[in-house]
Write an enzyme that holds these catalytic residues in place. Structure first.
Site, PDB file in Angstrom:
ATOM      1  N   HIS A 135      -2.751   8.909   5.511  1.00  0.00           N
ATOM      2  CA  HIS A 135      -3.071   7.596   4.946  1.00  0.00           C
ATOM      3  C   HIS A 135      -4.555   7.321   5.207  1.00  0.00           C
ATOM      4  O   HIS A 135      -5.264   6.853   4.336  1.00  0.00           O
ATOM      5  CB  HIS A 135      -2.178   6.528   5.569  1.00  0.00           C
ATOM      6  CG  HIS A 135      -2.409   5.163   5.030  1.00  0.00           C
ATOM      7  ND1 HIS A 135      -2.129   4.834   3.724  1.00  0.00           N
ATOM      8  CD2 HIS A 135      -2.905   4.035   5.599  1.00  0.00           C
ATOM      9  CE1 HIS A 135      -2.445   3.557   3.520  1.00  0.00           C
ATOM     10  NE2 HIS A 135      -2.923   3.064   4.636  1.00  0.00           N
TER      11      HIS A 135
ATOM     12  N   GLU B 293      -1.361   6.603  12.939  1.00  0.00           N
ATOM     13  CA  GLU B 293      -0.786   7.777  12.263  1.00  0.00           C
ATOM     14  C   GLU B 293      -1.051   9.060  13.017  1.00  0.00           C
ATOM     15  O   GLU B 293      -0.249  10.000  12.938  1.00  0.00           O
ATOM     16  CB  GLU B 293      -1.174   7.852  10.791  1.00  0.00           C
ATOM     17  CG  GLU B 293      -2.564   8.217  10.470  1.00  0.00           C
ATOM     18  CD  GLU B 293      -2.735   8.338   8.951  1.00  0.00           C
ATOM     19  OE1 GLU B 293      -1.799   8.766   8.276  1.00  0.00           O
ATOM     20  OE2 GLU B 293      -3.817   7.994   8.471  1.00  0.00           O
TER      21      GLU B 293
ATOM     22  N   CYS C 139       0.795  -1.220   0.000  1.00  0.00           N
ATOM     23  CA  CYS C 139       0.000   0.000   0.000  1.00  0.00           C
ATOM     24  C   CYS C 139       0.829   1.271   0.000  1.00  0.00           C
ATOM     25  O   CYS C 139       0.263   2.358  -0.058  1.00  0.00           O
ATOM     26  CB  CYS C 139      -0.987  -0.023   1.161  1.00  0.00           C
ATOM     27  SG  CYS C 139      -2.177  -1.361   0.944  1.00  0.00           S
TER      28      CYS C 139
ATOM     29  N   HIS D  61      -9.801   3.013  -0.766  1.00  0.00           N
ATOM     30  CA  HIS D  61      -8.392   2.648  -0.635  1.00  0.00           C
ATOM     31  C   HIS D  61      -8.018   1.728  -1.801  1.00  0.00           C
ATOM     32  O   HIS D  61      -8.336   0.547  -1.796  1.00  0.00           O
ATOM     33  CB  HIS D  61      -8.174   1.947   0.707  1.00  0.00           C
ATOM     34  CG  HIS D  61      -6.737   1.635   1.009  1.00  0.00           C
ATOM     35  ND1 HIS D  61      -5.698   1.967   0.163  1.00  0.00           N
ATOM     36  CD2 HIS D  61      -6.166   1.033   2.082  1.00  0.00           C
ATOM     37  CE1 HIS D  61      -4.554   1.567   0.698  1.00  0.00           C
ATOM     38  NE2 HIS D  61      -4.805   1.002   1.853  1.00  0.00           N
TER      39      HIS D  61
ATOM     40  N   LYS E  32      -9.347   9.059   1.211  1.00  0.00           N
ATOM     41  CA  LYS E  32      -9.918   7.703   1.117  1.00  0.00           C
ATOM     42  C   LYS E  32     -11.382   7.717   1.546  1.00  0.00           C
ATOM     43  O   LYS E  32     -12.131   6.803   1.215  1.00  0.00           O
ATOM     44  CB  LYS E  32      -9.116   6.722   1.969  1.00  0.00           C
ATOM     45  CG  LYS E  32      -7.713   6.472   1.423  1.00  0.00           C
ATOM     46  CD  LYS E  32      -6.997   5.369   2.175  1.00  0.00           C
ATOM     47  CE  LYS E  32      -5.580   5.150   1.653  1.00  0.00           C
ATOM     48  NZ  LYS E  32      -4.617   6.193   2.078  1.00  0.00           N
TER      49      LYS E  32
ATOM     50  N   PHE F 100       0.976  -2.986   4.400  1.00  0.00           N
ATOM     51  CA  PHE F 100       1.357  -4.344   4.765  1.00  0.00           C
ATOM     52  C   PHE F 100       2.838  -4.541   4.470  1.00  0.00           C
ATOM     53  O   PHE F 100       3.353  -4.030   3.477  1.00  0.00           O
ATOM     54  CB  PHE F 100       0.547  -5.367   3.955  1.00  0.00           C
ATOM     55  CG  PHE F 100      -0.869  -5.525   4.429  1.00  0.00           C
ATOM     56  CD1 PHE F 100      -1.412  -4.654   5.365  1.00  0.00           C
ATOM     57  CD2 PHE F 100      -1.665  -6.550   3.940  1.00  0.00           C
ATOM     58  CE1 PHE F 100      -2.726  -4.803   5.800  1.00  0.00           C
ATOM     59  CE2 PHE F 100      -2.975  -6.703   4.366  1.00  0.00           C
ATOM     60  CZ  PHE F 100      -3.506  -5.831   5.287  1.00  0.00           C
TER      61      PHE F 100
END
Lengths: 431, 87, 419
Positions: free
Chosen positions: A313, A324, A173, A350, A345, A409
């Site tokens: 993110h 975050e 990602c 996403h 997002k 990930f």
């Protein structure tokens, strides 16, 4: 002589609208493009919501052969590339004045490659999963090109006649952010003068949906698809799978200025760090993301207080949003409470590896137009997320430098700093 | 379904998620936390998913929080199976 | 710390290779691989992981003796694809070989960069089978972390506590060089040690069938003659699995640890992309080799051996031999292709060639190209065949070319490590 990459062209294929301007309108309106998945029948899946692109390859200018040959994500990438090139005009100069192909590079990101075609072809070759020994006589001519994700970089390289360094960056990602960062590096170090950089993913297929179902990362709020992506909201329940692509034309700053190009933004800092902790888990303290932000600021010789906007993110999982938020406080200190932070997002979902590039495109447009896109669907903040997430409504705001972060990930954390053209001395990035 | 027991859970743990060095699954593990046995959240999700498949039961998302140890997991799964039979 | 990432290449730093790890059809350790390469022992065998007799290709470079259970932590075996097993095992060997204890080094100054081509394709096939035979809830939790191309880098980073700039580059069969080139780039930017290289394991049914469609796989049934690069009548290549990882450090880091100049240094690297032949544009390989030599500040005459890409298809072989002849001089430098013993390993191939080239520099011997190749007069190269050739070796050039046009060249200098 210090070299720096600047963005002179932006092409976007995103949910909720076909091109760059439609994408920006969606963001400014705070409209969410999530809906019940239509690309496959989602009944039987835990999460049935997606952010889909209404995409017609032919209507977007692709040829019949391109549509037949290319996975959906490759089609997105080509369409975005063409839009970015037209926007930038970098190759419009007459030969021999135009750019030497040896000095043109490509850096495209993707988390899952040609998954959609790989899955469709698997179904045929295995006769819907019945045959472990898949039947090779049903193999389509371009099957190998589906197995290797580098196909996306190759397609873009052919489109722009690039003969310099070409690669596909696949760090899950953070692929999009890392691919743009890699492209900027190729220009800064002198390996290329122009890099076509961006990312693409089209993961809305049963196998990828099942992946995220299994780990319960995607939302199970299927009753209200339009409001399912809720980063930082106390009622969020996971992320909404999206799709799309963004491609940017990166040029060396001096050359771009000399040809009178419109520059959206300068790329003034980029760093990535890994948490070496867990493939999917994040520690609460956000230290590796904070470290990436710190290093990026250091490169740009900027202080935390110089950051005028943070593109988060903001995936909408409890774990991410808290991680975050902690990283911003750790790296920006008290300024974290003052700077606007938002997650697009909430509107475009996403799209795994693609989203990082789409978010860089959003940052470039935000700087260019001095408007902060909002976080849609944020009605009531998670008490543990206590920053200014720009709920619901876009905000006019003076910005010289913006930060975009990604987390993915594998434990990868990336941070990129963009600045209004010329606002950060070009020598800052050297040394 | 037949009664689910610790030995069956041990088997599933070994097959689906492997065993950390220094962990003796055959030992007295019933009341140890999964985390201390080297099984992270993904491993527990995988165990749950295997049990659902082999026993044809549906374990709700929240249930994972109610099975911090192998014994609690065995208890929970049996209770669920009984309720399933009763209804 | 905090050294800029977006730096010009003026800060010239070379990377010292202090550790090698190999998992290949020729051996599951560096030592076994090198013995087999020098002895000309082929790793091409009949595929036995499944019944390949239904396919037009039955032989490949396989690693039946690789036991995940003994080479990979037990907990990671069911979580990861075979390609990641190879990567973890090779990284572990490389770090042990370099005698590095990552726990004793600054966490943000260690990085992992790998190349991948086909990701966890066998794992993915199994889970798609579950999905289509049983339904979404049968898909393993681990599919989400095993299938994607970043799995190997992520797992190596976690296993060894490396928190620096990690990456994954896919440049098809040139990707291994791109990864090592990226590793060296990081050493110029504040990273002190990089685990880098590539592996692939695309020899499950779906992976193999996909490879068949590249149009480059040889369907000659005799494993001895199926893959004959630079031959008068080449038939394509045989696929293989495996790869290599190397530990590359800054000179300061290597000497501080007493590792000296290791196996050798990464002196130069360059990459490019071939446009389709229908465009009429010439191949980029000669230019890329020149750029890599310039980067290394070497002259063509400084190159003592070439580890060739060796496509095994006449036109592609011809492009390679012509570029070598153009830059280095016709027949001027010995050329070898040990990958004739392993088949082409996708992302693992170039990385394995780099490991083999470093061993060659260490022992001052060029391993031969395997097989009954009748060198075509179209190729003006000095192809090393039949026997290892002992000659003084200062620098090696490794060439890699991938499907679709990816092209790379890497220049290695000799180190001071002894056998």
């Amino acid at each position: 002589m210090s070299r720096r990459a600047v963005i002179t062209g932006v092409g976007v294929v995103a949910p909720g609208g076909g091109d760059r301007e439609a994408f920006w309108s969606l963001l400014v309106a705070g409209r969410s493009a999530t809906r019940r998945i239509s690309l496959f029948d989602p009944s039987g899946f835990r999460s049935q919501v997606g952010a889909e692109v209404d995409f017609d390859g032919r209507a977007s200018g692709l040829t019949s052969q391109e549509v037949r040959r290319l996975d959906r994500a490759a089609q997105f990438a080509l369409v975005a590339t063409r839009e970015a090139l037209a926007d930038s005009g970098v190759f419009d100069g007459p030969p021999p004045g135009s750019v030497d192909p040896a000095r043109v590079g490509v850096s495209i990101g993707s988390a899952v490659g040609n998954t959609m075609r790989l899955e469709e072809e698997y179904m045929v070759l295995s006769d819907d999963g019945r045959r472990w020994l898949v039947d090779h006589t049903y193999g389509v001519p371009h099957l190998y090109e589906y197995m290797v994700p580098s196909t996306f970089a190759a397609e873009v390289a052919r489109e722009v006649t690039a003969e310099g360094p070409c690669t596909l960056v696949s760090t899950g990602c953070t692929s999009g952010l890392d691919a743009v960062g890699h492209g900027a590096q190729l220009i800064a170090e002198g390996s290329a003068d122009v890099v076509v950089a961006g990312a693409t993913d089209a993961p809305l297929s049963p196998i990828t949906a099942a992946c995220f179902d299994a780990i319960k990362a995607t939302t199970a709020r299927n009753d209200d698809p339009e409001h399912a992506s809720r980063p930082f909201d106390r009622d969020r329940a996971g992320f909404v799978l999206g799709e799309g692509a963004a491609v940017l034309v990166l040029e060396e700053a001096r050359a771009a200025r000399e040809r009178g190009a419109h520059v959206y933004a300068d790329l003034v800092g980029f760093a990535s760090r890994s948490n070496a902790y867990h493939m999917t888990g994040l520690r609460r303290d956000g230290r590796e993301m904070a470290e990436a932000i710190r290093v990026a600021l250091d490169q740009a010789r900027l202080n935390p207080t110089d950051v005028d906007y943070v593109n988060a993110h903001g995936s909408g999982t409890k774990q991410n949003d808290r991680h975050e938020t902690a990283a911003f406080k750790r790296s920006l200190g008290e300024h974290a409470y003052r700077v606007p932070v938002s997650s697009i997002k909430s509107m475009v979902g996403h799209s795994l590896g693609a989203i990082g590039a789409i978010e860089v495109a959003a940052c470039a447009l935000a700087l260019d137009r001095q408007v902060v896109p909002p976080t849609a669907n944020l009605r009531g903040r998670d008490p543990e997320c206590d920053l200014d997430y720009v709920p619901l409504v876009a905000r006019e705001h003076r910005m010289d430098a913006v930060l975009s972060v990604g987390s993915g990930f594998g434990g990868f954390q990336s941070a990129m700093l963009l600045a209004r053209p010329g606002r950060v001395p070009v020598d800052a990035g050297s040394g | 379904m037949s009664r689910f027991d610790l030995d069956e859970l041990r088997q599933i743990m070994r097959a689906s998620a492997g065993v950390d060095e220094g962990v003796d699954l055959a030992g007295d593990i019933g009341d140890l936390e999964f985390g201390d046995l080297g099984y992270d959240s993904l491993a527990v999700l995988e165990l749950v998913s295997q049990v659902q498949r082999t026993h044809g039961i549906v374990i709700p998302d929240e249930a994972v929080e109610e099975m911090p140890t192998p014994n609690r997991a065995v208890e929970y799964i049996n209770r669920l199976a009984m309720e399933g039979k009763a209804s | 710390m905090g050294s800029p990432t977006l730096t010009p290449a003026t800060a010239r730093r070379t990377g010292v290779v202090t550790g090698l790890g190999v998992v290949a059809p020729t051996g599951t350790s560096t030592a076994d691989h090198w013995d087999a390469v020098l002895a000309g022992r082929s790793g091409i065998r009949e595929i036995t992981r499944f019944d390949a007799s239904v396919y037009p290709v039955r032989h490949a470079g396989t690693i039946p003796e690789f036991e995940s259970r003994t080479r990979v932590p037990d907990r990671l075996v069911p979580q990861t694809d075979r390609w990641t097993h190879f990567g973890l095992a090779a990284a572990e060997e490389a770090l042990a070989d370099a005698d590095v204890d990552p726990a004793g080094l600054p966490e943000y100054e260690m990085a992992v960069v790998t190349a991948s081509s086909s990701g966890g394709v066998e794992f993915g096939q199994r889970e798609m089978e579950s999905l289509y035979q049983h339904g979404p809830s049968w898909v393993s939790v681990y599919q989400s972390i095993a299938w994607f191309y970043a799995a190997t880098t992520g797992q190596i980073s976690i296993r060894h506590g490396m928190r620096g700039t990690c990456g994954v580059l896919c440049g098809e069969q040139a990707g291994g060089l791109d990864a090592i080139g990226q590793g060296r780039r990081l050493l110029r930017q504040g990273t002190r040690l990089v685990v880098t290289g590539g592996t692939d394991a695309s020899l499950g049914p779906y992976g193999l069938v996909s490879q068949l469609r590249s149009g480059c796989v040889s369907t000659v049934d005799d494993p001895e003659t199926a893959y004959l690069p630079f031959d008068r009548l080449p038939h394509g290549h045989l696929p293989g699995e495996g790869g290599a990882m190397v530990v590359v450090e800054t000179e300061e880091s290597a000497s501080a640890r007493g590792a000296g100049r290791g196996y050798g240094t990464v002196l130069g690297y360059a990459a490019g992309f071939d446009q389709s032949t229908t465009t009429g544009r010439p191949p980029v390989l000669a230019r890329v080799i020149r750029q890599a030599l310039d980067d290394a500040r070497l002259d063509p005459s400084d190159v003592d051996v070439v580890f060739a890409d060796a496509a095994g298809e006449h036109r592609r072989d011809r492009v390679e031999s012509a570029a070598l002849a153009e830059v280095l001089g016709p027949g001027a430098v010995p050329v070898t292709a040990p990958k004739t013993l392993t088949g082409r390993l996708l992302a693992g191939g170039a990385a394995l060639d780099v490991a083999t080239a470093l061993l060659s520099l260490r022992d001052q011997v060029i391993p031969p190209t395997h097989g009954p190749i009748r060198l075509s007069p179209d190729h003006e190269i000095d192809l090393v065949q039949d026997e290892p050739r002992e000659v003084p070796l200062r620098h090696a050039l490794v060439v890699a070319r991938g499907y679709a046009g990816f092209t790379g060249a890497l220049v290695l200098g000799r180190g001071d490590r002894t056998r």
